[in-house]
Scaffold this motif. Structure first.
Motif, mmCIF file in Angstrom:
data_model
loop_
_atom_site.group_PDB
_atom_site.id
_atom_site.type_symbol
_atom_site.label_atom_id
_atom_site.label_comp_id
_atom_site.label_asym_id
_atom_site.label_seq_id
_atom_site.Cartn_x
_atom_site.Cartn_y
_atom_site.Cartn_z
ATOM 1 N N MET A 1 -0.810 -3.112 1.995
ATOM 2 C CA MET A 1 -0.480 -2.314 0.824
ATOM 3 C C MET A 1 -0.736 -3.130 -0.435
ATOM 4 S SD MET A 1 2.895 -0.045 1.659
ATOM 5 C CE MET A 1 4.023 -1.411 1.901
ATOM 6 N N SER A 2 -0.931 -2.442 -1.537
ATOM 7 C CA SER A 2 -1.085 -3.131 -2.807
ATOM 8 C C SER A 2 -0.526 -2.266 -3.920
ATOM 9 C CB SER A 2 -2.551 -3.459 -3.073
ATOM 10 O OG SER A 2 -3.299 -2.270 -3.242
ATOM 11 N N LEU A 3 -0.007 -2.933 -4.940
ATOM 12 C CA LEU A 3 0.565 -2.273 -6.095
ATOM 13 C C LEU A 3 -0.127 -2.844 -7.331
ATOM 14 C CD1 LEU A 3 4.348 -1.631 -6.643
ATOM 15 C CD2 LEU A 3 2.930 -2.468 -8.494
ATOM 16 N N THR A 4 -0.786 -2.001 -8.115
ATOM 17 C CA THR A 4 -1.496 -2.469 -9.292
ATOM 18 C C THR A 4 -0.967 -1.777 -10.537
ATOM 19 O OG1 THR A 4 -3.237 -0.811 -8.959
ATOM 20 C CG2 THR A 4 -3.603 -2.993 -8.012
ATOM 21 N N ASN A 5 -0.923 -2.533 -11.634
ATOM 22 C CA ASN A 5 -0.376 -2.038 -12.891
ATOM 23 C C ASN A 5 -1.418 -2.135 -13.995
ATOM 24 O OD1 ASN A 5 2.405 -2.070 -11.775
ATOM 25 N ND2 ASN A 5 2.083 -4.283 -11.801
ATOM 26 N N VAL A 6 -1.501 -1.106 -14.824
ATOM 27 C CA VAL A 6 -2.366 -1.138 -15.996
ATOM 28 C C VAL A 6 -1.562 -0.650 -17.192
ATOM 29 C CG1 VAL A 6 -4.479 -0.277 -17.080
ATOM 30 C CG2 VAL A 6 -4.423 -0.677 -14.599
ATOM 31 N N VAL A 7 -1.372 -1.523 -18.175
ATOM 32 C CA VAL A 7 -0.728 -1.113 -19.419
ATOM 33 C C VAL A 7 -1.761 -0.363 -20.257
ATOM 34 C CG1 VAL A 7 0.323 -1.896 -21.575
ATOM 35 C CG2 VAL A 7 0.951 -2.988 -19.410
ATOM 36 N N LEU A 8 -1.424 0.829 -20.696
ATOM 37 C CA LEU A 8 -2.323 1.655 -21.492
ATOM 38 C C LEU A 8 -1.996 1.510 -22.976
ATOM 39 C CD1 LEU A 8 -2.155 4.916 -19.318
ATOM 40 C CD2 LEU A 8 -3.743 2.989 -19.086
ATOM 41 N N GLY A 9 -3.006 1.609 -23.810
ATOM 42 C CA GLY A 9 -2.804 1.513 -25.248
ATOM 43 C C GLY A 9 -2.979 0.098 -25.766
ATOM 44 N N THR B 1 5.686 -8.723 12.304
ATOM 45 C CA THR B 1 6.528 -9.329 11.281
ATOM 46 C C THR B 1 6.650 -8.346 10.118
ATOM 47 O OG1 THR B 1 4.658 -10.390 10.153
ATOM 48 C CG2 THR B 1 5.761 -11.647 11.899
ATOM 49 N N GLU B 2 7.722 -8.445 9.385
ATOM 50 C CA GLU B 2 7.951 -7.544 8.262
ATOM 51 C C GLU B 2 8.242 -8.373 7.022
ATOM 52 O OE1 GLU B 2 11.320 -4.304 7.413
ATOM 53 O OE2 GLU B 2 9.904 -3.672 8.972
ATOM 54 N N SER B 3 7.561 -8.067 5.934
ATOM 55 C CA SER B 3 7.762 -8.789 4.688
ATOM 56 C C SER B 3 8.018 -7.803 3.558
ATOM 57 C CB SER B 3 6.546 -9.660 4.362
ATOM 58 O OG SER B 3 5.377 -8.863 4.241
ATOM 59 N N LYS B 4 8.710 -8.282 2.557
ATOM 60 C CA LYS B 4 9.050 -7.447 1.413
ATOM 61 C C LYS B 4 7.796 -7.068 0.639
ATOM 62 C CE LYS B 4 11.884 -7.459 -2.806
ATOM 63 N NZ LYS B 4 12.778 -8.285 -3.663
ATOM 64 N N SER C 1 8.339 -2.054 2.811
ATOM 65 C CA SER C 1 8.104 -3.328 3.490
ATOM 66 C C SER C 1 6.765 -3.304 4.204
ATOM 67 C CB SER C 1 9.228 -3.597 4.502
ATOM 68 O OG SER C 1 10.465 -3.737 3.835
ATOM 69 N N ARG C 2 6.119 -4.443 4.233
ATOM 70 C CA ARG C 2 4.808 -4.562 4.870
ATOM 71 C C ARG C 2 4.962 -5.029 6.310
ATOM 72 N NH1 ARG C 2 2.222 -7.917 -0.222
ATOM 73 N NH2 ARG C 2 2.144 -6.180 -1.696
ATOM 74 N N ARG C 3 4.285 -4.337 7.210
ATOM 75 C CA ARG C 3 4.310 -4.698 8.631
ATOM 76 C C ARG C 3 2.973 -5.318 9.010
ATOM 77 N NH1 ARG C 3 5.139 0.070 12.122
ATOM 78 N NH2 ARG C 3 6.139 -1.309 13.622
ATOM 79 N N ASN C 4 3.021 -6.506 9.582
ATOM 80 C CA ASN C 4 1.807 -7.216 9.966
ATOM 81 C C ASN C 4 1.927 -7.738 11.393
ATOM 82 O OD1 ASN C 4 0.334 -7.266 7.289
ATOM 83 N ND2 ASN C 4 2.252 -8.250 6.700
ATOM 84 N N VAL C 5 0.796 -7.961 12.023
ATOM 85 C CA VAL C 5 0.750 -8.514 13.375
ATOM 86 C C VAL C 5 0.496 -10.013 13.286
ATOM 87 C CG1 VAL C 5 -0.431 -8.488 15.593
ATOM 88 C CG2 VAL C 5 -0.107 -6.341 14.336
#
Length: 339
Positions: free
Chosen positions: A1-9, A227-230, A176-180
């Motif tokens: 998963m990924s979370l991306t942010n863009v400030v506008l203006g 495994t599970e990570s935040k 939470s992210r699940r990985n092997v």
């Protein structure tokens, strides 16, 4: 998963935050506030696919660009149309909806829901395009217990702050992210293969998984290999009084957050003016970031009362309290002066 942010203006102008949560299976787009020209800086495909619009409050510099967003989405049927905000949002948005003539849309489908975030409950009102948005249908009410929205990739929490009117602070958290852990495969006598993705996506009660022709219990494999990570997180904070008690409570709520995107309306020398207008200084934002133990602070919503050199000085002052502080990169006003 990924979370991306863009400030506008731009600096000294209206700002907003565009956030994308990519779970690998779905892509969710969230917009926080909608100042003048903010939505118009995004590609049409992004604006027309915004899943949720969250207002901190309804002052003109946070809602002036709503028409650009609404023009792209007013008759959208491909996904729900949902807006969130503080008490009074439904009435103000109905006025915005009705600021146009809808004489050609009678009876057409198209629903808009506006959810008001009160201290202890969330009240949702529905407006229909086919009725020219003329009727406020009181649709539902539910307890407000922190999380206001939950999607495939994450959740949004809301906290009511004080700007001489309720102003909502938001916290977006990825699931939470699940990985092997492939380093453990050899100890189980297994080899990597396409089955690893099946294991990652399976529920614990799924049928046995065939690996090289042999059945394996899914839950046992997950217990041994997963495994599970935040997940990542972003807070959106703008336009409220940050006094000592608010600082303490908010720092606890945001503890360990990945990125805080926070207003830097005033320089610290003008702290009394900031307090009078229920705003923050860049230094107060930095102190909050430090106290909350966050990874990164991005300052936005700076006042045009200051010149470019003063914005740079405001950043330098903030970095003395919290070194990993920045302005949005596209502003181009980063200073080399660091704490």
């Amino acid at each position: 998963m990924s979370l991306t942010n863009v400030v506008l203006g731009e600096a000294g102008c209206d700002n907003a935050l565009f956030l994308r949560i990519d779970s690998g299976k779905s892509l969710e787009r969230l917009l926080f506030d909608c100042g003048e020209d903010c939505a118009s800086t995004l590609p049409f495909a992004e604006v027309s696919n915004v899943d949720q619009l969250f207002f901190s409050h309804l002052h003109i510099d946070h809602v002036a660009g709503f028409d650009s967003f609404f023009r792209c989405t007013y008759d959208r049927l491909t996904k729900p149309n949902h807006i969130w905000g503080p008490p009074g949002t439904a009435q103000i948005l109905q006025h915005r909806f009705q600021g146009f003539l809808w004489n050609l849309q009678a009876g057409e489908p198209g629903e808009w829901r506006v959810s008001e975030i009160h201290e202890s409950e969330i009240r949702t009102t529905r407006f229909d395009l086919g009725e020219a948005f003329s009727i406020a249908h009181q649709e539902s009410s539910r307890p407000h217990q922190g999380i206001v929205w939950s999607g495939a990739g994450g959740t949004v929490k809301a906290f009511t702050m004080d700007h001489k009117t309720p102003s909502i602070a938001y916290l977006v958290e990825e699931h939470s992210r699940r990985n092997v852990d492939t380093s453990k495969l050899a100890s189980l006598g297994l080899k990597p293969g396409p089955w690893l993705k099946q294991l990652k996506d399976a529920s614990s009660d799924s049928p046995p998984l065939l690996i090289e022709g042999a059945p394996h219990d899914v839950k046992s494999l997950q217990d041994a290999l997963m495994t599970e990570s935040k997940g990542d997180s972003t807070a959106y904070l703008t336009d409220f009084l940050l006094d000592d008690s608010t600082m303490e409570g908010l720092a606890e709520s945001l503890h360990g957050c990945g990125t805080i995107i926070c207003e830097g309306q005033y320089r610290h020398a003008d702290i009394e003016l900031a307090r009078k207008n229920y705003h923050m200084t860049t230094v107060l934002a930095a102190k909050l970031a430090k106290r909350a133990g966050v990874e990164k602070l991005i300052l936005f919503h700076v006042s045009d009362r200051y010149a470019r050199a003063e914005w740079q000085e405001m950043l330098r002052e903030a970095r003395e309290a919290f070194p990993n502080t920045h302005y949005p990169e596209h502003w181009g006003i980063e200073t080399s002066a660091s704490a």
